[in-house]
Design a protein around this motif. Sequence first.
Motif, PDB file in Angstrom:
ATOM      1  N   ARG C 161       0.824  -1.207   0.000  1.00 48.80           N
ATOM      2  CA  ARG C 161       0.000   0.000   0.000  1.00 48.80           C
ATOM      3  C   ARG C 161       0.852   1.248   0.000  1.00 48.80           C
ATOM      4  NH1 ARG C 161      -1.924  -3.045   3.873  1.00 48.80           N
ATOM      5  NH2 ARG C 161      -0.487  -2.100   5.013  1.00 48.80           N
ATOM      6  N   ILE C 162       0.414   2.217  -0.793  1.00 52.54           N
ATOM      7  CA  ILE C 162       0.950   3.556  -0.604  1.00 52.54           C
ATOM      8  C   ILE C 162      -0.248   4.380  -0.182  1.00 52.54           C
ATOM      9  CG2 ILE C 162       2.916   3.439  -2.166  1.00 52.54           C
ATOM     10  CD1 ILE C 162       1.136   4.702  -4.289  1.00 52.54           C
ATOM     11  N   PRO C 163      -0.046   5.539   0.439  1.00 49.93           N
ATOM     12  CA  PRO C 163      -1.206   6.291   0.926  1.00 49.93           C
ATOM     13  C   PRO C 163      -2.258   6.412  -0.167  1.00 49.93           C
ATOM     14  CG  PRO C 163       0.805   7.345   1.651  1.00 49.93           C
ATOM     15  CD  PRO C 163       1.200   6.191   0.789  1.00 49.93           C
ATOM     16  N   GLY C 164      -3.456   5.979   0.141  1.00 52.93           N
ATOM     17  CA  GLY C 164      -4.562   6.149  -0.776  1.00 52.93           C
ATOM     18  C   GLY C 164      -4.676   5.099  -1.860  1.00 52.93           C
ATOM     19  N   MET C 165      -3.813   4.118  -1.883  1.00 57.16           N
ATOM     20  CA  MET C 165      -3.906   3.150  -2.974  1.00 57.16           C
ATOM     21  C   MET C 165      -3.294   1.804  -2.581  1.00 57.16           C
ATOM     22  SD  MET C 165      -2.266   3.126  -6.737  1.00 57.16           S
ATOM     23  CE  MET C 165      -2.546   4.788  -7.271  1.00 57.16           C
ATOM     24  N   GLU C 166      -3.943   0.737  -3.039  1.00 49.51           N
ATOM     25  CA  GLU C 166      -3.369  -0.593  -2.889  1.00 49.51           C
ATOM     26  C   GLU C 166      -2.754  -1.004  -4.218  1.00 49.51           C
ATOM     27  OE1 GLU C 166      -6.233  -3.398  -1.501  1.00 49.51           O
ATOM     28  OE2 GLU C 166      -5.756  -2.947   0.585  1.00 49.51           O
ATOM     29  N   LEU C 167      -1.572  -1.569  -4.149  1.00 46.92           N
ATOM     30  CA  LEU C 167      -0.905  -1.973  -5.386  1.00 46.92           C
ATOM     31  C   LEU C 167      -1.227  -3.439  -5.649  1.00 46.92           C
ATOM     32  CD1 LEU C 167       2.575  -0.346  -4.683  1.00 46.92           C
ATOM     33  CD2 LEU C 167       0.591   0.665  -5.795  1.00 46.92           C
ATOM     34  N   THR C 168      -2.166  -3.668  -6.535  1.00 52.32           N
ATOM     35  CA  THR C 168      -2.567  -5.051  -6.784  1.00 52.32           C
ATOM     36  C   THR C 168      -2.307  -5.492  -8.217  1.00 52.32           C
ATOM     37  OG1 THR C 168      -4.782  -4.215  -7.135  1.00 52.32           O
ATOM     38  CG2 THR C 168      -4.318  -5.205  -4.988  1.00 52.32           C
ATOM     39  N   THR C 169      -2.428  -4.573  -9.178  1.00 52.41           N
ATOM     40  CA  THR C 169      -2.232  -5.007 -10.566  1.00 52.41           C
ATOM     41  C   THR C 169      -0.743  -5.054 -10.898  1.00 52.41           C
ATOM     42  OG1 THR C 169      -2.225  -2.774 -11.441  1.00 52.41           O
ATOM     43  CG2 THR C 169      -4.378  -3.857 -11.221  1.00 52.41           C
ATOM     44  N   TYR C 170      -0.429  -5.808 -11.943  1.00 56.49           N
ATOM     45  CA  TYR C 170       0.978  -5.881 -12.382  1.00 56.49           C
ATOM     46  C   TYR C 170       1.474  -4.492 -12.764  1.00 56.49           C
ATOM     47  CZ  TYR C 170       0.034 -10.876 -12.635  1.00 56.49           C
ATOM     48  OH  TYR C 170      -0.317 -12.152 -12.340  1.00 56.49           O
ATOM     49  N   PHE C 171       0.554  -3.720 -13.381  1.00 58.57           N
ATOM     50  CA  PHE C 171       0.932  -2.375 -13.804  1.00 58.57           C
ATOM     51  C   PHE C 171       1.378  -1.538 -12.605  1.00 58.57           C
ATOM     52  CE2 PHE C 171       0.057   2.069 -14.667  1.00 58.57           C
ATOM     53  CZ  PHE C 171       0.640   2.243 -15.907  1.00 58.57           C
ATOM     54  N   GLN C 172       0.592  -1.631 -11.523  1.00 56.73           N
ATOM     55  CA  GLN C 172       0.955  -0.843 -10.334  1.00 56.73           C
ATOM     56  C   GLN C 172       2.258  -1.351  -9.716  1.00 56.73           C
ATOM     57  OE1 GLN C 172      -2.721  -1.703  -8.462  1.00 56.73           O
ATOM     58  NE2 GLN C 172      -3.542   0.375  -8.699  1.00 56.73           N
ATOM     59  N   LEU C 173       2.359  -2.660  -9.622  1.00 57.14           N
ATOM     60  CA  LEU C 173       3.542  -3.220  -8.970  1.00 57.14           C
ATOM     61  C   LEU C 173       4.828  -2.938  -9.766  1.00 57.14           C
ATOM     62  CD1 LEU C 173       2.033  -6.558  -7.712  1.00 57.14           C
ATOM     63  CD2 LEU C 173       3.168  -4.841  -6.296  1.00 57.14           C
ATOM     64  N   TYR C 174       4.644  -2.874 -11.088  1.00 55.02           N
ATOM     65  CA  TYR C 174       5.806  -2.590 -11.937  1.00 55.02           C
ATOM     66  C   TYR C 174       6.515  -1.320 -11.485  1.00 55.02           C
ATOM     67  CZ  TYR C 174       8.491  -1.487 -16.159  1.00 55.02           C
ATOM     68  OH  TYR C 174       9.487  -1.184 -17.034  1.00 55.02           O
ATOM     69  N   TRP C 175       5.740  -0.325 -11.097  1.00 57.64           N
ATOM     70  CA  TRP C 175       6.342   0.970 -10.734  1.00 57.64           C
ATOM     71  C   TRP C 175       7.039   0.932  -9.384  1.00 57.64           C
ATOM     72  CZ3 TRP C 175       7.167   3.811 -14.679  1.00 57.64           C
ATOM     73  CH2 TRP C 175       6.312   3.690 -15.779  1.00 57.64           C
ATOM     74  N   VAL C 176       6.874  -0.160  -8.663  1.00 60.19           N
ATOM     75  CA  VAL C 176       7.681  -0.350  -7.458  1.00 60.19           C
ATOM     76  C   VAL C 176       8.880  -1.245  -7.771  1.00 60.19           C
ATOM     77  CG1 VAL C 176       7.748  -1.342  -5.166  1.00 60.19           C
ATOM     78  CG2 VAL C 176       5.722  -0.079  -5.921  1.00 60.19           C
ATOM     79  N   ILE C 177       8.566  -2.361  -8.418  1.00 62.24           N
ATOM     80  CA  ILE C 177       9.598  -3.377  -8.631  1.00 62.24           C
ATOM     81  C   ILE C 177      10.721  -2.856  -9.526  1.00 62.24           C
ATOM     82  CG2 ILE C 177      10.020  -5.636  -9.659  1.00 62.24           C
ATOM     83  CD1 ILE C 177       7.229  -6.462  -8.745  1.00 62.24           C
ATOM     84  N   MET C 178      10.358  -2.189 -10.606  1.00 61.41           N
ATOM     85  CA  MET C 178      11.391  -1.749 -11.549  1.00 61.41           C
ATOM     86  C   MET C 178      12.339  -0.722 -10.934  1.00 61.41           C
ATOM     87  SD  MET C 178      12.809  -2.307 -14.359  1.00 61.41           S
ATOM     88  CE  MET C 178      11.797  -3.224 -15.497  1.00 61.41           C
ATOM     89  N   PRO C 179      11.835   0.344 -10.299  1.00 59.03           N
ATOM     90  CA  PRO C 179      12.784   1.299  -9.699  1.00 59.03           C
ATOM     91  C   PRO C 179      13.673   0.659  -8.629  1.00 59.03           C
ATOM     92  CG  PRO C 179      10.596   2.257  -9.794  1.00 59.03           C
ATOM     93  CD  PRO C 179      10.452   0.830 -10.198  1.00 59.03           C
ATOM     94  N   VAL C 180      13.080  -0.184  -7.794  1.00 57.17           N
ATOM     95  CA  VAL C 180      13.904  -0.834  -6.766  1.00 57.17           C
ATOM     96  C   VAL C 180      15.025  -1.625  -7.439  1.00 57.17           C
ATOM     97  CG1 VAL C 180      13.919  -2.639  -5.005  1.00 57.17           C
ATOM     98  CG2 VAL C 180      12.098  -0.934  -5.007  1.00 57.17           C
TER      99      VAL C 180
END
Lengths: 293, 274, 347
Positions: C161-180
Amino acid sequence: MSDWLFFIEVSLAGLGSGALLSLTALAFVLIYKATQVVNLAVGEILMLGGYLFFAFAAGMGLSPWVAIPLAVIGGGIVGGIVERGIIRPMLGEAAISVFMVTVGLGSVLVGLVELIWGTDPRSLPNFIATAPLFLGEAYVSRKIAVAFVVAGIVVTVFLVLFRFWRGGVALRATATDQAAAYSCGINVPGVFSLAWIIGCATAAGAGVLLGAISGISPTMGIFGLSALVVVIVGGLDSILGALVGGLALGLIQSWTGTYLGGEYTSVVTFSLLIVALMIRPYGLFGTHEIERL
Amino acid sequence: MRMSDAAALKVAGVTLSFGGVKALRDVSFEAKAGSITAVIGPNGAGKTSVFNCISGFYRPSSGQVLLDGQDISALRPPRRAALGIARSFQNIALFRGMTVLDNIKLGRHAHMKTNLLQAMLYSGAAAREEEALRRDVEERIIDFLEIDHIRNMPVSVLSYGLQKRVELARALAMQPRILLLDEPVAGMNREETEDMARFILDVKEEWGVTILMVEHDMGLIMDISDHVTVLNFGEVIAEGLPAEVQADPHVAEAYLGSGDPAALMKRLHEEAEH
Amino acid sequence: MIIGTAKESYRADEALLTTKPQRVWMAIFLAFLVIVPFSVNDYWLYMVCLMTINVVAATGLNILTGFTGQVSLGQAAFMAVGAYTVAWMERDLGTPFLVNLVGAGLAAAALGIVVGIPSLRVKGLYLAIATIAASFILHFVFVHWESVTGGNTGINVAPARIPGMELTTYFQLYWVIMPVTIIMVVAAANIFRTRIGRAFIAIRDRDISAEVLGIPLLQYKLMSFAIASFYAGVAGGMWAYFFRVVTPESFPFMMSIFLLAAIIVGGMGTILGGVVGAVFMTITPELLRFVVEWVSPWVPNAGTLLSPVRTIVFGGLIIGFLVFEPQGLAEIIQRVRRFFRLWPFRT
Ligand SMILES: Nc1ncnc2c1ncn2[C@@H]1O[C@H](COP(=O)(O)OP(=O)(O)O)[C@@H](O)[C@H]1O
Ligand SMILES: [Mg+2]
């Protein structure tokens, strides 16, 4: 049944599977002694031995007494081909690279077996009588007893061969110093091939015995991992270590499996391994090479 | 720095055995600050073993090693390196996976401070330290040893003589107070040997480093060393000025089993040339 | 020697990307990574995320095995430690997901240090086997420490979770996984610009001389184990958020072999090698699936062939690269680069 009798039966079963571990460990040691390669595919060659026997005995309907030697020879042939084809070109590479090549080889063998025979476990045609055997009052499965005797004899023969026979001495000389062995007129490539052929034949034979007891499947190569623990604890270059270590591990696994539960065997096995490594990094009977600057 | 009477390095009563075989017996000698001391002796006499005891790779069963009067016998090898004991190896020990430049830089390790976090971020401090090291290595060592042309090559492609020179460079990067050179000119031709002799002398004169050197090349020893210690079967059998040692019949006997200094010279030259 | 601009040139020389073509290609590649999630379907986005997670784990293993020479067959077990840590922190602590990822890395690193202790006594194969032993012991712990791990059934993981949003789709998770992943790969490359990276390589090439030259072996070997496990832990943590459930079978021993194979195929001892190796080895089984689908009209029950063929190709790649191209894909890439020189850019 008395607790004691039960304990003895459990121990006898442990010695039986321990003898198979020793036999498989012998395959590791033979190959390591001559070529300094730890062949992780020993487990898969063992599996292949089981399947070859299955193919000859069940598939082609040959008598088991013909199928056994054919399976053993088949294992030897695979060993020879592997040595010529992929191990010899790796001569002089880092030990770990060669080790990984054998990991790859194991994977290829598993895939081939699955491709040909499928993934389902199978049982081998009976070639050992099923009537139980009694040692005093203790019951032993006849298959396990036969496996124990055969494995025990083979390991002992190799132990003696290495002490006294010329070929064994050549193998030992090659292991200690390849250049010196060359200059003494020893056919070093020949020794390499021979070690792989005999080592893999031994593993294939162990596979037939193991398959007779507990059936065959593409995953039975995992047995090789236990045998690897044996050689690490016993010393990679020690046949005596393979014998003693195999029997000891067989006993320990049988005891933990019975008294603690099956899920404890691997954790006990590997904990022992770590303890052994910390106390004797080069095995109980192995030789330690000193590094110089 | 001038040569003085103070001993920069002292080996006191060192005994070392390998499972019953005594490689060194009660070996004592010293290296005066700012001097070149040669350790000579036949193959297997224990010269490399002495170096290993000084740098801490071997633990003697008795005896001490003193650096500027301080007993360092209990210290692990990296601590000794940090205190300024640098060395080159008889069997070249360059790191094959690195370029010449990185091999040399590695020598400075013990004097650097970058920690893991700074390294991962390549923070300002890490960058500055690397840049300063690079400048120092380029301007003081690479130029001095005339190895600019090979700085970006992998060490495995270099000739034997150049590898030995890179080893010296790496030892110099360690900011040594004592420099141990194990057969620095073995296997070199005349010209390479002369270059090396010049470098060793310059290191002594300009860097003020105390040098301890194992060598078989008697010519080189006569030319550049201030003091010679002779080892045989793990024991010091003679020491003194180069000329004294050369004339000592004990020394000739150690090499040849006869007391003839002329034969010794001949034999030593043969060994030097392999 | 260059005088005058010496200061500038040393600094430029020590940069990560030293030539203009390198920098341009890198910019193009980063732009590509930004475009990817907008231009591929969910299946491929799933594949890309999986590859990326594997890149992190493989890069960590490459630091330990490829650069420091300590062979480990336990990397998957450390991923599991990271995954369980994330699952446990989500469930019992409810901390923010970035904190959990760091926690996953640190927990794995701490354990990595313990597992690395034998490395001072044993080397090479013996060490590799000690790491195998450690992973089987860890597996036992995962099954039996039920209050934390949930035993055989495992733990379900709440979405990141980030404030106001749950990261559930691949699209959302991509923006965490790729930068890390990018940060971690760059950090790995940075290590080898400093004394720490040089020390690692020296230990790999010849540890006893490294020690005499001033490198404390125990400290650096353990540091390398800690880094590798940290990377595995973070990778496992991202894996947990990606698959949302962790069980003892999530990270089988085979996965450790897979990661070792990835750095062999990619190229041991180069950062590029760990990255391309992980990508290549993740994508190859999928490509085989297309091949099998493609031949299925002609080959009877081709579907059942897929798994054995994958196993064979996996083993064949390990053998083939070790025998014929021991420096891996990274070396092939370098060769191609040399062939084209600086094409198409001039410096
Ligand atoms: N690590 C070791 N193990 C066993 N013996 C050794 C070891 N290192 C040196 N020796 C022995 O110690 C003696 C001295 O060796 P060394 O110091 O290398 O001689 P030198 O450098 O004078 O030629 C030799 O007999 C050698 O075999
Ligand atoms: Mg010597």
